[in-house]
Design a protein around this motif. Sequence first.
Motif, PDB file in Angstrom:
ATOM      1  N   ALA A 131       0.819  -1.212   0.000  1.00  0.00           N
ATOM      2  CA  ALA A 131       0.000   0.000   0.000  1.00  0.00           C
ATOM      3  C   ALA A 131       0.853   1.263   0.000  1.00  0.00           C
ATOM      4  CB  ALA A 131      -0.927  -0.003   1.214  1.00  0.00           C
ATOM      5  N   ASP A 132       2.150   1.138  -0.241  1.00  0.00           N
ATOM      6  CA  ASP A 132       3.048   2.292  -0.208  1.00  0.00           C
ATOM      7  C   ASP A 132       3.354   2.763  -1.627  1.00  0.00           C
ATOM      8  OD1 ASP A 132       4.930   4.231   0.218  1.00  0.00           O
ATOM      9  OD2 ASP A 132       6.326   2.951   1.319  1.00  0.00           O
ATOM     10  N   PHE A 133       2.687   3.841  -2.038  1.00  0.00           N
ATOM     11  CA  PHE A 133       2.889   4.403  -3.370  1.00  0.00           C
ATOM     12  C   PHE A 133       3.715   5.683  -3.309  1.00  0.00           C
ATOM     13  CE2 PHE A 133      -0.870   2.519  -5.959  1.00  0.00           C
ATOM     14  CZ  PHE A 133      -0.663   1.275  -5.400  1.00  0.00           C
ATOM     15  N   CYS A 134       4.375   5.937  -2.192  1.00  0.00           N
ATOM     16  CA  CYS A 134       5.189   7.145  -2.048  1.00  0.00           C
ATOM     17  C   CYS A 134       6.285   7.149  -3.121  1.00  0.00           C
ATOM     18  CB  CYS A 134       5.812   7.224  -0.658  1.00  0.00           C
ATOM     19  SG  CYS A 134       4.602   7.483   0.653  1.00  0.00           S
TER      20      CYS A 134
ATOM     21  N   ASP B 177      -8.180   1.457 -13.341  1.00  0.00           N
ATOM     22  CA  ASP B 177      -9.615   1.197 -13.386  1.00  0.00           C
ATOM     23  C   ASP B 177      -9.922  -0.109 -12.648  1.00  0.00           C
ATOM     24  OD1 ASP B 177     -10.138   3.491 -14.819  1.00  0.00           O
ATOM     25  OD2 ASP B 177      -9.994   2.492 -16.762  1.00  0.00           O
ATOM     26  N   GLY B 178     -10.849  -0.051 -11.707  1.00  0.00           N
ATOM     27  CA  GLY B 178     -11.251  -1.219 -10.943  1.00  0.00           C
ATOM     28  C   GLY B 178     -10.354  -1.540  -9.755  1.00  0.00           C
ATOM     29  N   VAL B 179      -9.291  -0.753  -9.540  1.00  0.00           N
ATOM     30  CA  VAL B 179      -8.377  -1.000  -8.429  1.00  0.00           C
ATOM     31  C   VAL B 179      -8.864  -0.245  -7.192  1.00  0.00           C
ATOM     32  CG1 VAL B 179      -6.016  -0.722  -7.589  1.00  0.00           C
ATOM     33  CG2 VAL B 179      -6.417  -1.303  -9.992  1.00  0.00           C
ATOM     34  N   ASP B 180      -8.988  -0.947  -6.070  1.00  0.00           N
ATOM     35  CA  ASP B 180      -9.396  -0.315  -4.817  1.00  0.00           C
ATOM     36  C   ASP B 180      -8.180   0.364  -4.204  1.00  0.00           C
ATOM     37  OD1 ASP B 180     -10.476   0.473  -2.410  1.00  0.00           O
ATOM     38  OD2 ASP B 180     -10.712  -1.557  -1.623  1.00  0.00           O
ATOM     39  N   LEU B 181      -8.157   1.684  -4.223  1.00  0.00           N
ATOM     40  CA  LEU B 181      -7.009   2.436  -3.720  1.00  0.00           C
ATOM     41  C   LEU B 181      -7.200   2.936  -2.289  1.00  0.00           C
ATOM     42  CD1 LEU B 181      -6.219   4.514  -6.936  1.00  0.00           C
ATOM     43  CD2 LEU B 181      -4.990   2.509  -6.071  1.00  0.00           C
ATOM     44  N   GLU B 182      -8.330   2.639  -1.692  1.00  0.00           N
ATOM     45  CA  GLU B 182      -8.567   3.113  -0.330  1.00  0.00           C
ATOM     46  C   GLU B 182      -7.474   2.587   0.602  1.00  0.00           C
ATOM     47  OE1 GLU B 182     -11.891   3.002   3.227  1.00  0.00           O
ATOM     48  OE2 GLU B 182     -12.433   2.263   1.257  1.00  0.00           O
ATOM     49  N   GLY B 183      -6.861   3.485   1.355  1.00  0.00           N
ATOM     50  CA  GLY B 183      -5.818   3.118   2.301  1.00  0.00           C
ATOM     51  C   GLY B 183      -4.408   3.184   1.739  1.00  0.00           C
ATOM     52  N   VAL B 184      -4.281   3.422   0.434  1.00  0.00           N
ATOM     53  CA  VAL B 184      -2.956   3.526  -0.182  1.00  0.00           C
ATOM     54  C   VAL B 184      -2.270   4.800   0.302  1.00  0.00           C
ATOM     55  CG1 VAL B 184      -1.804   3.980  -2.389  1.00  0.00           C
ATOM     56  CG2 VAL B 184      -3.477   2.159  -2.226  1.00  0.00           C
ATOM     57  N   ARG B 185      -0.995   4.673   0.690  1.00  0.00           N
ATOM     58  CA  ARG B 185      -0.212   5.826   1.143  1.00  0.00           C
ATOM     59  C   ARG B 185       0.570   6.392  -0.036  1.00  0.00           C
ATOM     60  NH1 ARG B 185       0.119   1.879   4.738  1.00  0.00           N
ATOM     61  NH2 ARG B 185       2.120   1.117   4.027  1.00  0.00           N
ATOM     62  N   TRP B 186       0.593   7.730  -0.132  1.00  0.00           N
ATOM     63  CA  TRP B 186       1.317   8.403  -1.213  1.00  0.00           C
ATOM     64  C   TRP B 186       1.810   9.732  -0.717  1.00  0.00           C
ATOM     65  CZ3 TRP B 186      -0.958  12.816  -3.643  1.00  0.00           C
ATOM     66  CH2 TRP B 186      -2.242  13.112  -3.226  1.00  0.00           C
ATOM     67  N   ASP B 187       2.657  10.401  -1.507  1.00  0.00           N
ATOM     68  CA  ASP B 187       3.167  11.710  -1.107  1.00  0.00           C
ATOM     69  C   ASP B 187       3.230  12.629  -2.323  1.00  0.00           C
ATOM     70  OD1 ASP B 187       5.413  10.885  -2.503  1.00  0.00           O
ATOM     71  OD2 ASP B 187       6.685  10.694  -0.741  1.00  0.00           O
ATOM     72  N   SER B 188       3.779  13.810  -2.135  1.00  0.00           N
ATOM     73  CA  SER B 188       3.804  14.804  -3.215  1.00  0.00           C
ATOM     74  C   SER B 188       4.679  14.382  -4.392  1.00  0.00           C
ATOM     75  CB  SER B 188       4.276  16.157  -2.675  1.00  0.00           C
ATOM     76  OG  SER B 188       5.606  16.045  -2.194  1.00  0.00           O
ATOM     77  N   THR B 189       5.518  13.371  -4.224  1.00  0.00           N
ATOM     78  CA  THR B 189       6.349  12.909  -5.343  1.00  0.00           C
ATOM     79  C   THR B 189       5.674  11.799  -6.145  1.00  0.00           C
ATOM     80  OG1 THR B 189       7.548  11.284  -3.987  1.00  0.00           O
ATOM     81  CG2 THR B 189       8.464  13.509  -4.097  1.00  0.00           C
ATOM     82  N   SER B 190       4.533  11.315  -5.668  1.00  0.00           N
ATOM     83  CA  SER B 190       3.776  10.297  -6.411  1.00  0.00           C
ATOM     84  C   SER B 190       3.146  10.958  -7.628  1.00  0.00           C
ATOM     85  CB  SER B 190       2.673   9.694  -5.537  1.00  0.00           C
ATOM     86  OG  SER B 190       3.221   9.165  -4.345  1.00  0.00           O
TER      87      SER B 190
END
Length: 91
Positions: free
Chosen positions: A26-29, A39-52
Amino acid sequence: MTISISHTGRRWLLAAVVDKIDRASADFCGADLRSVDLDGVDLEGVRWDSTSVWPSKWHNRIWRALLAAETGMGVLVVGVESHDSSVPADI
């Protein structure tokens, strides 16, 4: 050399490994997701930052659903997406 781990110790170790895998998945930073089909991907709870970097059609959608992570370190979390319309329940 063999190391013996109690049943309780094995459960604790397994829980720690599962937690690390969950956090890593779940770390997309810093991730560049421009070429990813979300499309169709549940992204709820995924962590990201300003560089994503999100696909252009997802940019506004992600920003509408953002929440600050509990870390307070500039990390954001995708929350439940708000809905722009409603559907009557008596259809």
